[in-house]
Design a protein around this motif. Structure first.
Motif, PDB file in Angstrom:
ATOM      1  N   ALA A  35       0.825  -1.213   0.000  1.00  0.00           N
ATOM      2  CA  ALA A  35       0.000   0.000   0.000  1.00  0.00           C
ATOM      3  C   ALA A  35       0.855   1.258   0.000  1.00  0.00           C
ATOM      4  N   ALA A  36       1.970   1.229   0.731  1.00  0.00           N
ATOM      5  CA  ALA A  36       2.850   2.400   0.789  1.00  0.00           C
ATOM      6  C   ALA A  36       3.499   2.671  -0.566  1.00  0.00           C
ATOM      7  N   VAL A  37       3.999   1.615  -1.208  1.00  0.00           N
ATOM      8  CA  VAL A  37       4.621   1.779  -2.525  1.00  0.00           C
ATOM      9  C   VAL A  37       3.572   2.198  -3.558  1.00  0.00           C
ATOM     10  N   GLU A  38       2.402   1.594  -3.471  1.00  0.00           N
ATOM     11  CA  GLU A  38       1.321   1.946  -4.402  1.00  0.00           C
ATOM     12  C   GLU A  38       0.958   3.424  -4.287  1.00  0.00           C
ATOM     13  N   LYS A  39       0.848   3.920  -3.064  1.00  0.00           N
ATOM     14  CA  LYS A  39       0.493   5.329  -2.843  1.00  0.00           C
ATOM     15  C   LYS A  39       1.531   6.267  -3.457  1.00  0.00           C
ATOM     16  N   ILE A  40       2.808   5.948  -3.235  1.00  0.00           N
ATOM     17  CA  ILE A  40       3.884   6.763  -3.796  1.00  0.00           C
ATOM     18  C   ILE A  40       3.855   6.718  -5.320  1.00  0.00           C
ATOM     19  N   ALA A  41       3.623   5.536  -5.877  1.00  0.00           N
ATOM     20  CA  ALA A  41       3.591   5.384  -7.334  1.00  0.00           C
ATOM     21  C   ALA A  41       2.412   6.133  -7.942  1.00  0.00           C
ATOM     22  N   ILE A  42       1.248   6.061  -7.310  1.00  0.00           N
ATOM     23  CA  ILE A  42       0.078   6.783  -7.822  1.00  0.00           C
ATOM     24  C   ILE A  42       0.360   8.283  -7.872  1.00  0.00           C
TER      25      ILE A  42
ATOM     26  N   VAL B 120       1.748  -4.508  -6.935  1.00  0.00           N
ATOM     27  CA  VAL B 120       1.315  -3.164  -7.334  1.00  0.00           C
ATOM     28  C   VAL B 120       0.901  -3.162  -8.808  1.00  0.00           C
ATOM     29  N   LEU B 121       1.714  -3.752  -9.664  1.00  0.00           N
ATOM     30  CA  LEU B 121       1.388  -3.793 -11.090  1.00  0.00           C
ATOM     31  C   LEU B 121       0.128  -4.607 -11.353  1.00  0.00           C
ATOM     32  N   ASN B 122      -0.071  -5.656 -10.568  1.00  0.00           N
ATOM     33  CA  ASN B 122      -1.272  -6.464 -10.731  1.00  0.00           C
ATOM     34  C   ASN B 122      -2.531  -5.643 -10.440  1.00  0.00           C
ATOM     35  N   ARG B 123      -2.412  -4.665  -9.545  1.00  0.00           N
ATOM     36  CA  ARG B 123      -3.544  -3.808  -9.204  1.00  0.00           C
ATOM     37  C   ARG B 123      -3.733  -2.662 -10.197  1.00  0.00           C
ATOM     38  N   HIS B 124      -2.701  -2.395 -10.998  1.00  0.00           N
ATOM     39  CA  HIS B 124      -2.762  -1.240 -11.902  1.00  0.00           C
ATOM     40  C   HIS B 124      -2.340  -1.613 -13.323  1.00  0.00           C
ATOM     41  N   PRO B 125      -3.132  -2.438 -14.001  1.00  0.00           N
ATOM     42  CA  PRO B 125      -2.787  -2.785 -15.394  1.00  0.00           C
ATOM     43  C   PRO B 125      -2.807  -1.581 -16.326  1.00  0.00           C
ATOM     44  N   GLU B 126      -3.457  -0.486 -15.891  1.00  0.00           N
ATOM     45  CA  GLU B 126      -3.476   0.728 -16.724  1.00  0.00           C
ATOM     46  C   GLU B 126      -2.087   1.354 -16.827  1.00  0.00           C
ATOM     47  N   TRP B 127      -1.159   0.956 -15.966  1.00  0.00           N
ATOM     48  CA  TRP B 127       0.207   1.475 -16.026  1.00  0.00           C
ATOM     49  C   TRP B 127       1.090   0.678 -16.976  1.00  0.00           C
ATOM     50  N   TRP B 128       0.672  -0.517 -17.329  1.00  0.00           N
ATOM     51  CA  TRP B 128       1.571  -1.438 -18.023  1.00  0.00           C
ATOM     52  C   TRP B 128       2.137  -0.867 -19.311  1.00  0.00           C
ATOM     53  N   SER B 129       1.341  -0.111 -20.044  1.00  0.00           N
ATOM     54  CA  SER B 129       1.809   0.431 -21.325  1.00  0.00           C
ATOM     55  C   SER B 129       2.918   1.460 -21.138  1.00  0.00           C
TER      56      SER B 129
END
Length: 303
Positions: free
Chosen positions: A56-63, A89-98
């Motif tokens: 959650a901490a890494v996800e928040k920073i990445a968002i 984190v990537l599994n939760r945000h496939p919109e970032w994959w591109s």
């Protein structure tokens, strides 16, 4: 210092029982003067507890970072548990994959850490052990189909980096590089790791070809699907007895240790161990049933 227009964002994540110092050093050597390096220190003590707050901490920073730089390419490196965090984190945000140009996992136990399974064999939640023992291959393989992915593993004792078995770092659809002589801790900042990543970045970062697996790969993949199995070091292979041998000369061997833990091994015709794994008491029947199915299925396929 903030960078107005970075050439890319480089996320670098440390792992268990660590802080961000070593992985940040590696990231800085990989960075250009215009690279935005984001290397969160999650706290040494926190890495012993649960992985979800770390994710959650890494996800928040990445968002927050991705919103601040919406069009910037992303590159990711993660050491050990840091790689597992980024898979989640990537599994939760496939919109970032591109946007992700590359994902580099350094000594990450994607198939589950055997030491963690030994500390928490029933997945009761003994500290971070339950989280590190989880098999994340399905997640990793799906991500690697879309993002050029590099696996770097160390071979310190002829089978592991002293902490993580080589086999637990592997999964399909990714490029794999093995560095002999490197221990788990030193891979956080070793110059050889830097060179391998630089070469990967400099190459044509195309997705790995998904070719037809060989028989040994099929056998290993089949065993890795057994409920509760964990990849482990093959140091006990010499104690195993042959369960059955296929026409090709590939053998499946088994061994039960003093605690009654069932181990399974795959060996090549020359007698070298290619894979080893174990299951706890609750999953022994699953393993024995799978071995019977493998013997029947692969014998029929060959004949």
């Amino acid at each position: 210092m903030p960078i107005d227009k970075p050439d890319f964002i480089l996320y670098a994540q440390h792992g268990w029982a660590d802080t961000g110092r070593a992985i940040t050093s590696l990231a800085n050597r990989l960075a250009t003067p215009k690279t935005l390096v984001v290397s969160p220190n999650l706290g040494f003590i926190n890495t012993w507890l649960r992985i979800e707050p770390l994710i959650a901490a890494v996800e928040k920073i990445a968002i927050e970072t991705n919103l601040r730089y919406p069009n910037m390419p992303i590159r990711i490196i993660g050491h050990s548990m840091g790689g597992l965090i980024w898979l989640e984190v990537l599994n939760r945000h496939p919109e970032w994959w591109s946007r992700v140009e590359s994902l580099v996992l350094i000594a990450s136990p994607v198939g589950g850490a055997d030491l963690a399974r030994l500390l928490d064999p029933l997945s009761l939640g003994v500290g971070i052990a339950r989280d590190l023992g989880k098999n994340r291959r399905e997640i990793a393989e799906a991500i690697a189909k879309a993002i050029p992915t590099l696996i770097i593993a160390g071979d310190f004792d002829n089978g592991s980096d002293g902490t993580i078995p080589i086999s637990s770092t592997k999964f399909r659809n990714a490029q794999f590089v093995l560095l002999p002589g490197l221990s788990h801790a030193i891979m956080r900042h070793h110059s050889d790791v830097t060179i391998v990543i630089q070469d990967f970045w400099a190459s044509e970062k195309t997705l790995s070809d998904i070719s037809e697996p060989e028989l040994t790969d099929l056998l290993i993949q089949r065993l890795q699907l057994v409920s509760g199995i964990t990849d482990t070091h093959h140091r006990d292979f010499s104690k195993a007895q042959v369960c059955f041998t296929l026409e090709s000369g590939i053998s499946i061997c088994t061994w039960k240790n003093l605690l009654g833990i069932d181990h399974v091994f795959v060996s090549c015709p020359e007698g070298k161990c290619l894979y080893s794994g174990f299951v706890g008491w609750l999953h022994s029947e699953n393993l024995h049933q799978t071995l019977q199915e493998i013997e029947r299925e692969f014998t029929e396929n060959i004949s």
